[in-house]
Design a protein around this motif. Structure first.
Motif, PDB file in Angstrom:
ATOM      1  N   ASN B   5       0.810  -1.032   0.097  1.00 25.28           N
ATOM      2  CA  ASN B   5      -0.402  -0.060   0.373  1.00 25.28           C
ATOM      3  C   ASN B   5       0.634   1.478  -0.151  1.00 25.28           C
ATOM      4  O   ASN B   5       0.636   1.957  -0.162  1.00 25.28           O
ATOM      5  N   LYS B   9       0.929   4.223  -2.789  1.00 28.28           N
ATOM      6  CA  LYS B   9       0.514   6.088  -2.565  1.00 28.28           C
ATOM      7  C   LYS B   9       1.431   6.433  -2.653  1.00 28.28           C
ATOM      8  O   LYS B   9       1.930   7.413  -3.307  1.00 28.28           O
ATOM      9  N   TYR B  66      -7.818  11.371  -7.844  1.00 24.96           N
ATOM     10  CA  TYR B  66      -7.989  10.890  -6.641  1.00 24.96           C
ATOM     11  C   TYR B  66      -7.221  10.861  -4.938  1.00 24.96           C
ATOM     12  O   TYR B  66      -6.135  11.976  -5.562  1.00 24.96           O
ATOM     13  N   LYS B  67      -7.954  11.257  -4.405  1.00 19.49           N
ATOM     14  CA  LYS B  67      -8.061  11.635  -2.846  1.00 19.49           C
ATOM     15  C   LYS B  67      -7.270  10.292  -2.221  1.00 19.49           C
ATOM     16  O   LYS B  67      -5.805  10.375  -2.356  1.00 19.49           O
ATOM     17  N   GLU B  68      -7.765   9.287  -1.440  1.00 21.10           N
ATOM     18  CA  GLU B  68      -7.793   8.852  -0.375  1.00 21.10           C
ATOM     19  C   GLU B  68      -8.673   7.114  -0.997  1.00 21.10           C
ATOM     20  O   GLU B  68      -9.979   7.865  -0.626  1.00 21.10           O
ATOM     21  N   GLY B  69      -8.844   6.205  -0.383  1.00 21.98           N
ATOM     22  CA  GLY B  69      -9.424   5.562  -0.067  1.00 21.98           C
ATOM     23  C   GLY B  69      -8.878   4.350  -1.189  1.00 21.98           C
ATOM     24  O   GLY B  69      -7.881   4.555  -0.843  1.00 21.98           O
ATOM     25  N   ASN B  70      -9.555   3.368  -1.552  1.00 22.46           N
ATOM     26  CA  ASN B  70      -8.834   1.877  -2.093  1.00 22.46           C
ATOM     27  C   ASN B  70      -8.554   2.684  -3.787  1.00 22.46           C
ATOM     28  O   ASN B  70     -10.001   2.379  -4.326  1.00 22.46           O
ATOM     29  N   PHE B  71      -7.126   2.607  -3.944  1.00 15.12           N
ATOM     30  CA  PHE B  71      -7.339   2.774  -5.117  1.00 15.12           C
ATOM     31  C   PHE B  71      -7.504   1.534  -6.305  1.00 15.12           C
ATOM     32  O   PHE B  71      -7.743   1.894  -6.948  1.00 15.12           O
ATOM     33  N   GLY B  73      -9.714  -0.616  -6.361  1.00 17.37           N
ATOM     34  CA  GLY B  73     -11.232  -0.240  -6.038  1.00 17.37           C
ATOM     35  C   GLY B  73     -11.477   1.090  -7.685  1.00 17.37           C
ATOM     36  O   GLY B  73     -12.253   0.853  -8.434  1.00 17.37           O
ATOM     37  N   TRP B  74     -10.308   2.144  -6.988  1.00 15.90           N
ATOM     38  CA  TRP B  74     -11.103   3.016  -8.390  1.00 15.90           C
ATOM     39  C   TRP B  74     -10.979   2.216  -9.523  1.00 15.90           C
ATOM     40  O   TRP B  74     -11.056   3.629 -10.296  1.00 15.90           O
ATOM     41  N   ARG B  77     -12.874   0.345 -11.131  1.00  7.63           N
ATOM     42  CA  ARG B  77     -14.297   1.498 -12.034  1.00  7.63           C
ATOM     43  C   ARG B  77     -14.171   1.819 -13.026  1.00  7.63           C
ATOM     44  O   ARG B  77     -14.347   1.874 -13.950  1.00  7.63           O
TER      45      ARG B  77
END
Lengths: 274, 185
Positions: B5, B9, B66-71, B73-74, B77
Motif C-alpha cells: 500500500n 501511495k 484521486y484523493k484517498e481510499g481504495n485505489f 477499487g478506483w 471502476r
C-alpha cells in the motif's frame, strides 16, 4: 460453494498478459475514442463521426448542403418532420460503390443556412462546422433515448436542427451474436388456453383443456365467477376441470406456471355457453 | 500488504507529478489485472486493448482527482466504465428487457470448486451472451448494485435479476459438463 463466491475468488487476482503496444498507446495518449464522441449515446455525435470517418459521405454532405441552401424555403416544412417525412433525403451518399454503413439525412435551419450562404466558397464548409453549430444548439440525449428503438433518429419539431441517421437494414444494430432468442425460448411457455367452454355433456368442450399443460406440471389454476368468487382452484392442474351445473356467463381464470424458477401468469376470460 | 500500500501511495504521488517512471510502474502493476477485467466484459483482443488504453489514459488524466481510499477499487471502476462506454459506442447489442419474471433469490451451488482453475472460470464466462456477460459481471463479480446497473444499462431490475439467474444456471451447467468430460478422460 456458491457460484458467485467461486467466480469472485478465482477472478480476483487473475491476470492476462498485455501486449507492449498498449503501453505505447497509453504513453502517447493516443486515445482510441474520437474526441467528439465522448458522449457515446449522443446521436448527433454518431452522425458527426460517421461523416468524419467517411470521405465519400463528406462529399455527399457538402453537395447536399449546397442544394439545401438553394432550396432554403423548403426547409421549414421539415420542422414538422414527423408528419411530413421528406420524400428524398436532402443529404445522401451519392457514390453507390463505396462501402457505406450509414445514409445520413440532415436538415439545416435558417441560421445555419445563413452561414452557408454567406461563405463564398461552399466547398470550404466542412460538415464538422455545420454540426458544430448544431451541437451548440441541441442536446439530443433525451430524444435519442426516446427513439433508440427506431431505426431512424428524429429530433423534435421545435429543435433548430433535424438530423436523421438512417441505417441500412443489414447494418442496423442487429447484434449478430446476441442470442436472446435462445434464452427466451428456453423459458418460453407454449400452452394454449381456451376461452370458451360448453359443459353440456356432449363430450365436446366439456372440460377446461389447456393444451400442453402436461409439460408444465408446476402450475396453479384458479377460476373465479364474474363476481370474483373463487369456484375452482387446483395445483398441478392437468385438464381435470369438467364443471357441471355452471351458469352461462363469463368467468375468469388465473394460471400460474413455474418452470426452472421462473414464473409466468396467464389471466383471461372463459365464456360458458350451452 | 502494508508495504505494498505504501508503495502504491508513493507511486501515485509521483504520478500526480507526471513522473514517467512512476506511470510505467503503475501501469505494469495493474495492466494484467485490468486486462482480465476487460476480457470479462469484451470478447475480442482488439476491443480489450482499446478499452485498456482508454482506461489507462483516463486513469492518468484523472489521477489528480484521486484523493484517498481504495485505489484498486478506483482503478477497477475506471476500467469497467471504459469497457461499458466502448460497448455503448459500438452498439453491438442493445440492452433489452427480459420479460421473464423471476421471483426468488436462488442460490446456485458448485460442488467441488477446487477442480476449477481461474482459466476455466474465464472460459465459462464465454458461454454467456454479451449482454448477460455485462450484467453478470457488474452484478456478481464487480458488485454493482442492481439500482446502479438498472440506471447504467437502462434495464428494469426484474430483468437484471432474471438475467443474473439465467447466467448462473448456464455457468453451472457449463462447469458440470466440463467436469464430466474430464472424468471421462
Amino acid at each position: 460453494m456458491k457460484l458467485e463466491d467461486l467466480f469472485k475468488e478465482r477472478l480476483e487476482d487473475y491476470q492476462i498478459k498485455v501486449d507492449n503496444t498498449v503501453w505505447e498507446k497509453v504513453n502517447a495518449k493516443k486515445s482510441t475514442s474520437n474526441p467528439s464522441t465522448v458522449k457515446s449515446d449522443n446521436a448527433l455525435n454518431k452522425v458527426v463521426k460517421a461523416i468524419k470517418t467517411n470521405a465519400t459521405i463528406t462529399k455527399g454532405v457538402i453537395a447536399a448542403v449546397s442544394t439545401a441552401a438553394l432550396a432554403g424555403a423548403g426547409i421549414i416544412a421539415y420542422n414538422n418532420f414527423k408528419e411530413h417525412v421528406p420524400q428524398t433525403p436532402i443529404i445522401e451518399n451519392t457514390d453507390n460503390n463505396s462501402p457505406v454503413n450509414d445514409d445520413i439525412t440532415a436538415v439545416i435551419t435558417e441560421d445555419t443556412l445563413k452561414t452557408i450562404k454567406e461563405s463564398k466558397n461552399k466547398e470550404d464548409i466542412l460538415p464538422k462546422d455545420i454540426f458544430a453549430i448544431a451541437e451548440d444548439s441541441v442536446n439530443l440525449d433525451d430524444n435519442w433515448k426516446e427513439n433508440r428503438e427506431l431505426d431512424n433518429f428524429v429530433i423534435q419539431p421545435s429543435d433548430p436542427v433535424i438530423l436523421k441517421a438512417v441505417q441500412h437494414s443489414d447494418t442496423v444494430i442487429k447484434e449478430p451474436h446476441f442470442d436472446t432468442m435462445r434464452t427466451k425460448n428456453d423459458y418460453q411457455i407454449k400452452i394454449k388456453i381456451p376461452n370458451v367452454m360448453t359443459p353440456n355433456g356432449d363430450g365436446i368442450n366439456d372440460c377446461f383443456v389447456i393444451r400442453n399443460i402436461e409439460d408444465y406440471p408446476d402450475n396453479k389454476l384458479v377460476i373465479y365467477t364474474g363476481n370474483g368468487k373463487k369456484i375452482y382452484s387446483k395445483e398441478h392442474y392437468n385438464n381435470e376441470y369438467c364443471p357441471q351445473n355452471l351458469q352461462e356467463g363469463t368467468y375468469f381464470y388465473t394460471l400460474t406456471v413455474r418452470i426452472n424458477g421462473f414464473k409466468k401468469d396467464f389471466n383471461g376470460v372463459i365464456t360458458i355457453i350451452y | 500488504m502494508v508495504s505494498e500500500n505504501k508503495e502504491i501511495k508513493h507511486i501515485i504521488k509521483l504520478c500526480k507529478k507526471d513522473d514517467p517512471t512512476a506511470k510505467k510502474q503503475l501501469y505494469e502493476m495493474f495492466a494484467g489485472k485490468m486486462a482480465a477485467i476487460c476480457y470479462r466484459y469484451l470478447d475480442n483482443k482488439e476491443d480489450v486493448e482499446d478499452a485498456l488504453t482508454d482506461g489507462f489514459i483516463s486513469v492518468f488524466e484523472n489521477i489528480g482527482k484521486y484523493k484517498e481510499g481504495n485505489f484498486k477499487g478506483w482503478i477497477y471502476r475506471i476500467m469497467v466504465n471504459s469497457c461499458l462506454s466502448l460497448i455503448n459506442k459500438q452498439k453491438r447489442f442493445v440492452m433489452r428487457e427480459n420479460n421473464t419474471f423471476f421471483d426468488k433469490e436462488e442460490n446456485v451451488e458448485i460442488d467441488n470448486p477446487e477442480r476449477f482453475s481461474s482459466q476455466d472460470i474465464m472460459n465459462a464466462l464465454q458461454v454467456l451472451t454479451p449482454r448477460e456477460k455485462v450484467v453478470f459481471n457488474m452484478a456478481v463479480i464487480d458488485g454493482f448494485s442492481h439500482d446502479e446497473i438498472s440506471q447504467r444499462l437502462n434495464l428494469k431490475k426484474t430483468s437484471i435479476k432474471a438475467m443474473v439467474y439465467i447466467s448462473k444456471v448456464k455457468l453451472r451447467n457449463y462447469l458440470i459438463n466440463l467436469e464430466q468430460e474430464r472424468n471421462r478422460k
